[in-house]
Design a protein around this motif. Structure first.
Motif, PDB file in Angstrom:
ATOM      1  N   ARG A 163      39.111 -55.710 -52.479  1.00  0.00           N
ATOM      2  CA  ARG A 163      38.757 -55.160 -51.108  1.00  0.00           C
ATOM      3  C   ARG A 163      39.837 -55.575 -49.819  1.00  0.00           C
ATOM      4  NH1 ARG A 163      36.584 -52.908 -52.718  1.00  0.00           N
ATOM      5  NH2 ARG A 163      34.259 -53.321 -53.027  1.00  0.00           N
ATOM      6  N   LEU A 164      40.478 -56.735 -50.187  1.00  0.00           N
ATOM      7  CA  LEU A 164      41.579 -57.213 -49.057  1.00  0.00           C
ATOM      8  C   LEU A 164      42.956 -56.300 -49.368  1.00  0.00           C
ATOM      9  CD1 LEU A 164      40.694 -60.961 -49.164  1.00  0.00           C
ATOM     10  CD2 LEU A 164      40.241 -59.430 -47.105  1.00  0.00           C
TER      11      LEU A 164
ATOM     12  N   ASP B 152      42.458 -67.727 -49.693  1.00  0.00           N
ATOM     13  CA  ASP B 152      43.796 -67.784 -50.173  1.00  0.00           C
ATOM     14  C   ASP B 152      44.504 -66.269 -50.372  1.00  0.00           C
ATOM     15  OD1 ASP B 152      43.512 -70.476 -50.857  1.00  0.00           O
ATOM     16  OD2 ASP B 152      42.608 -70.260 -52.806  1.00  0.00           O
ATOM     17  N   ILE B 153      43.718 -65.291 -50.548  1.00  0.00           N
ATOM     18  CA  ILE B 153      44.335 -64.002 -50.646  1.00  0.00           C
ATOM     19  C   ILE B 153      44.817 -63.597 -49.140  1.00  0.00           C
ATOM     20  CG2 ILE B 153      43.592 -61.597 -51.311  1.00  0.00           C
ATOM     21  CD1 ILE B 153      41.702 -62.757 -53.262  1.00  0.00           C
ATOM     22  N   CYS B 154      44.076 -63.748 -48.230  1.00  0.00           N
ATOM     23  CA  CYS B 154      44.507 -63.497 -46.852  1.00  0.00           C
ATOM     24  C   CYS B 154      45.835 -64.044 -46.484  1.00  0.00           C
ATOM     25  CB  CYS B 154      43.209 -63.825 -45.603  1.00  0.00           C
ATOM     26  SG  CYS B 154      41.859 -62.887 -45.903  1.00  0.00           S
ATOM     27  N   ASP B 155      45.871 -65.495 -47.039  1.00  0.00           N
ATOM     28  CA  ASP B 155      47.259 -66.194 -46.690  1.00  0.00           C
ATOM     29  C   ASP B 155      48.215 -65.469 -47.394  1.00  0.00           C
ATOM     30  OD1 ASP B 155      45.668 -68.125 -45.686  1.00  0.00           O
ATOM     31  OD2 ASP B 155      45.778 -69.588 -47.380  1.00  0.00           O
ATOM     32  N   GLU B 156      48.146 -64.763 -48.755  1.00  0.00           N
ATOM     33  CA  GLU B 156      49.124 -64.321 -49.240  1.00  0.00           C
ATOM     34  C   GLU B 156      49.624 -62.817 -48.707  1.00  0.00           C
ATOM     35  OE1 GLU B 156      47.756 -64.194 -53.348  1.00  0.00           O
ATOM     36  OE2 GLU B 156      47.569 -66.425 -53.258  1.00  0.00           O
TER      37      GLU B 156
ATOM     38  N   SER C 213      46.080 -67.894 -42.925  1.00  0.00           N
ATOM     39  CA  SER C 213      45.518 -66.796 -42.267  1.00  0.00           C
ATOM     40  C   SER C 213      44.540 -66.800 -41.154  1.00  0.00           C
ATOM     41  CB  SER C 213      44.812 -66.021 -43.342  1.00  0.00           C
ATOM     42  OG  SER C 213      43.785 -66.808 -43.974  1.00  0.00           O
ATOM     43  N   LEU C 214      43.936 -68.434 -41.073  1.00  0.00           N
ATOM     44  CA  LEU C 214      42.857 -68.798 -40.021  1.00  0.00           C
ATOM     45  C   LEU C 214      43.556 -68.631 -38.850  1.00  0.00           C
ATOM     46  CD1 LEU C 214      40.046 -69.220 -40.549  1.00  0.00           C
ATOM     47  CD2 LEU C 214      40.544 -71.615 -40.135  1.00  0.00           C
TER      48      LEU C 214
END
Ligand code: BMA
Length: 835
Positions: free
Chosen positions: A347-348, A374-378, A420-421
């Motif tokens: 989805r991301l 974690d995925i958003c960070d990457e 990402s936050l």
């Protein structure tokens, strides 16, 4: 080093009954019953109501574990750690109650030394009906405003679990996140995190290491009198070691200077450099405990300066203001416990492929899984994180106040390290509710939740996540006494358009930042027809209504076609037309907002994803199939955008360049007659336009190019080679679209992954074609296409790439079957009665 002991198999049974079922941990009752064949798939047809009873029942999960340590020579402790209990849980070991909890959103830990016995031990977790508990809590407090069937605001559980305007009511129970036994001695880390930021003066990285410690009172023969130390390493190199001389210190915080760091950037602005931080607790040379995290060095600033239009709402990362191209994120399945890293990744990845740079984790769902962040960070996707309060009044009395405080602290600590936050937000639509939904009259002077937004959350963000900005709610206005949804101040929610207006009315205002707006459509055809088996299938047949959670909105979907498409004459055309309508509505809004940047600095569409097969505002359905709107959002969110916008009395060509390089565009403008494929061009003009990096250029279209001879037949088309925009001079519906003609062929292509097959569809337009879409899912549910939603002019050729699972029974030729390749022209040329 701390070690984990394992539980045996888990089972679940309804309290009061003896029959038990195997249980999956993490999981929930619904999915356990489904796996055991005790219920049918509740996503199908009208079965939602068949499983309502589950939410009214009490459930008990049971397992066993063995324990062998514990004498004086080997003085271990045993802690029980639960990352998520959903929700009203009573935890017992060997029949002795350990604790009762009522919060799905936080982690729990208990020392269980006193109740375990050498050899076999039994654990049981009983979940009381969350509906009954919420009702009881509400009765004790007295009601507060809330818009759905159950008082979800009186229990700390994912609000949308109780039903939402896109979600069914499946009130779950279960051990929804990992549960473990942790064996330790001497001392342990209760938590440890590293928060990365940047020193504004020197540009060096700053790393705040925060550790919470717990000590054993038992002697540790293994490490005798060795002192405790806390060590921090970055990418494998130790950068700090401190002694912990005093075994009373429950917390240690250290600020470390890290010179020459590479910054973490959101995608389209730079790379996503992540550093691995290891925080280790040692006794002498013996490692007692260790936590590993990845961080990214960045700064976040929320700018809300006054200017000529009001107050800006601009998120600046590393000092660079960003136009936010985002989507709202809801729980990606009704049964969130079952979501896998692959689900999040898929989805991301789709958010990235749609050119997004932010997702907002909406407050009616959950604080997402660590894997999500974690995925958003990457990927370089920013996260706007709501606290879990949505669309309701919330009690401020005990135990609610302390429960929400514990939950907020736990999630601040769990999530704060993520690169990402970027923004904490106190709630979804609480201030709006107070201003607009009559709460003031309803609650009188009973506290209704404002204390969380204005006192508790800002205090806790300051204490635990001071490197990030906080706003109390969305929508919100920074000036006191300004309506939270005022377009000139703060983030707005633009719901009046979907609610009661044609989508062209998105252009009526220029909000500083649109944090929610959206337009409904059905899920893709394959998802719809797998879930709904009505015969006949119509917009208002029973299954269709069961999968539309906003009353009246299937009729609204039809009504909203007026002015855009002719009334559909069959359900397949209804499905196509309403899907295309959503695609145009979102593009229109996004392009309007981007064309006004930097006055407007953000667009967060409602919503990216779905939690089950449903008519909703999502642009990707619950099967992961992108709707036509996903393709139009992808185009409208691209770094470079060409769009035609009304300005004053005329029209303007607006070029948006949200990239780091200057854009030297050559734009071919043409007045194009869609009814005359042989002599289509009525007037042409070529213009060179320069657009500086991260800027917008507006060019007034001359009268000659906006004066069609035949208004119903001519479109103004702007091409830059790879980008296209167009403008119709009458309402879309009144255009004279010819019957669609094209030539098409398909050839096998080299697949990109072993498990997939691929083909290329080559399509040449013989007439002008509106909204060309390849409905790949109609060949196989796994099939996806790389492009859709195109305006094609006669003679133009496009190659579409389709891919599908190798084990699916599909052939390249299947993509040429009727109903797979479609153009909106069909809607004008269909015969029959309106649905
Ligand atoms: C907003 C959201 C959700 C809702 C959506 C669509 O209010 O915050 O509550 O699902 O609108 O109505």
């Amino acid at each position: 080093m701390n070690t984990q002991s394992q539980f045996g198999e888990w089972t679940v049974r309804r309290v009061g009954e003896s029959k038990s079922y195997p249980a999956t941990i993490p999981g929930c009752v619904h999915t356990d019953l489904l796996a055991a064949g005790a219920i049918d798939d509740p996503y199908i047809g009208e079965r939602e109501t068949d499983v309502r009873w589950i939410g009214y029942a009490d459930w008990e999960y049971t397992s066993e574990f063995s324990w062998n340590a514990g004498d004086n020579a080997d003085p271990y402790h045993l802690d029980l750690e639960c990352d998520g209990l959903d929700t009203a849980a009573t935890i017992s070991i060997n029949g002795i109650k350990i604790a009762s909890t009522q919060n799905m959103h936080r982690r729990f830990r208990w020392n269980i030394d006193a109740v375990i016995t050498p050899g076999r031990n039994t654990i049981s977790i009983r979940f009381d009906s969350a509906i009954q508990v919420a009702n009881q809590n509400m009765r004790e407090h007295g009601p507060l405003p809330e818009g759905y069937e159950h008082p979800y605001n009186f229990i700390r559980k994912m609000a949308s679990n109780f039903g939402w305007d896109w979600g069914p009511t499946f009130v779950t129970a279960g051990i929804w996140r990992p549960i473990r036994l942790v064996k330790w001695r001497n001392a342990r880390l209760l938590s440890a995190s590293a928060v990365a930021s940047v020193n504004p003066e020197t540009g060096d990285g700053l790393l705040d290491v925060l550790a919470e410690l717990s000590y054993s009172s038992l002697p540790d023969p293994a490490s005798a009198d060795a002192g405790l130390t806390l060590m921090t390493a970055i990418d494998g190199t130790t950068i700090d070691t401190i002694a912990i001389p005093n075994r009373q210190d429950s917390e240690r915080s250290i600020r470390l200077n890290v010179p020459n760091v590479e910054l973490w950037w959101p995608r389209s602005h730079g790379s996503q450099r992540l550093y691995t931080i290891e925080i280790t607790l040692l006794s002498g040379d013996t490692i007692l405990d260790s936590v590993t995290q990845r961080v990214g060095f960045k700064t976040v600033e929320l700018r809300s300066d006054r200017d000529e239009f009001g107050r800006e709402f601009t998120l600046a990362i590393n000092g660079t203001p960003l136009f936010i191209r985002g989507a709202n994120w809801i729980p990606n399945d009704c049964f969130v416990a079952g979501l896998t890293a692959d689900d999040y990744r898929e989805r991301l990845d789709q958010a990235v492929a749609a050119n997004m740079n932010l997702v907002r984790v909406w407050g009616g769902g959950i604080y997402e899984d660590d894997r999500f962040y974690d995925i958003c960070d990457e990927l370089g996707i920013l996260v706007w994180q709501d606290f879990a309060l949505a669309c309701a009044g919330y009690p401020e009395t005990e135990p609610h106040w302390s429960e929400i405080e514990a939950e907020a602290v736990d999630n601040l600590k769990r999530l704060r390290s993520h690169a990402s936050l970027s923004l904490w937000c106190g709630s979804n639509e609480l201030l709006l509710g107070w201003y607009d939904w009559g709460w003031e009259r309803e609650v009188g002077d009973v506290p209704w939740g404002l204390g969380y937004l204005e006192e508790m959350f800002p205090r806790l963000v300051e204490a635990h996540s001071a490197h990030l900005p906080y706003i109390p709610s969305s929508p919100w206005a920074s000036e006191p006494d300004t309506h939270p949804n005022h377009p000139d101040d703060g983030p707005s929610h633009l719901w009046d358009v979907w609610g009661s207006l044609d989508y062209v009315h998105y252009r009526d205002s220029i909000p500083r930042f649109a944090a929610e707006y959206g337009y409904q459509s059905p899920p893709s055809w394959s998802t719809l027809t797998r879930a709904i088996h009505d015969d006949p299938l119509t917009p208002t047949s029973p299954g269709m209504l069961a999968h539309q959670k906003q009353p009246g909105s299937n009729e609204r979907l039809t009504r909203n076609l007026v002015g855009h498409y002719p009334a559909p004459t069959n359900i397949e055309d209804w499905h196509l037309a309403t899907s295309l309508n959503q695609a145009h509505a979102l593009s229109l809004a996004i392009e309007h907002l981007r064309s006004w940047s930097p006055r407007s600095m953000g667009s967060i569409i409602w919503q990216l994803n779905d939690c089950w097969p449903v008519m909703s505002w999502a642009i990707i359905d619950s099967n992961g199939c992108p709707k036509p709107a996903w393709f139009s959002v992808q185009r409208s969110y691209a770094d470079r955008l060409v769009t035609i916008q009304p300005r004053e009395a005329g029209l303007a060509l607006v070029l948006v360049n949200d990239s780091d390089e200057q854009w030297d565009a050559t734009v071919d403008l043409a007045l194009h007659n869609i009814c005359r494929p042989e002599t289509p061009e009525v007037a042409v003009e070529v213009v060179d336009i320069q657009v500086a990096a991260r800027s917008t250029t507006t060019w007034t279209i001359p009268a000659s190019m906006r004066s069609p001879h035949r208004r119903r037949e001519e479109l103004l088309v702007a091409d830059t080679g790879d980008l296209r925009a167009y403008w119709a001079f009458v309402q879309d519906e009144h255009m004279r679209w010819p019957a669609a003609l094209w030539r098409v062929s398909v050839t096998e292509a080299e697949p990109r992954a072993d498990s997939r097959l691929s083909a290329e569809i080559t399509l040449t337009a013989e007439t002008a074609l509106l909204d060309v879409v390849i409905c790949a899912d109609r060949v196989d549910t796994s099939a996806r296409v790389d492009s859709s939603m195109l305006l094609m002019l006669p003679g133009e050729t496009r190659v579409f790439r389709v891919e599908w699972d190798a084990d699916a029974a599909a052939e390249p030729q299947d993509f040429l079957k009727p109903g797979v390749i479609r153009a909106a022209n069909d809607l004008w040329n269909a015969t029959g009665l309106a649905l």
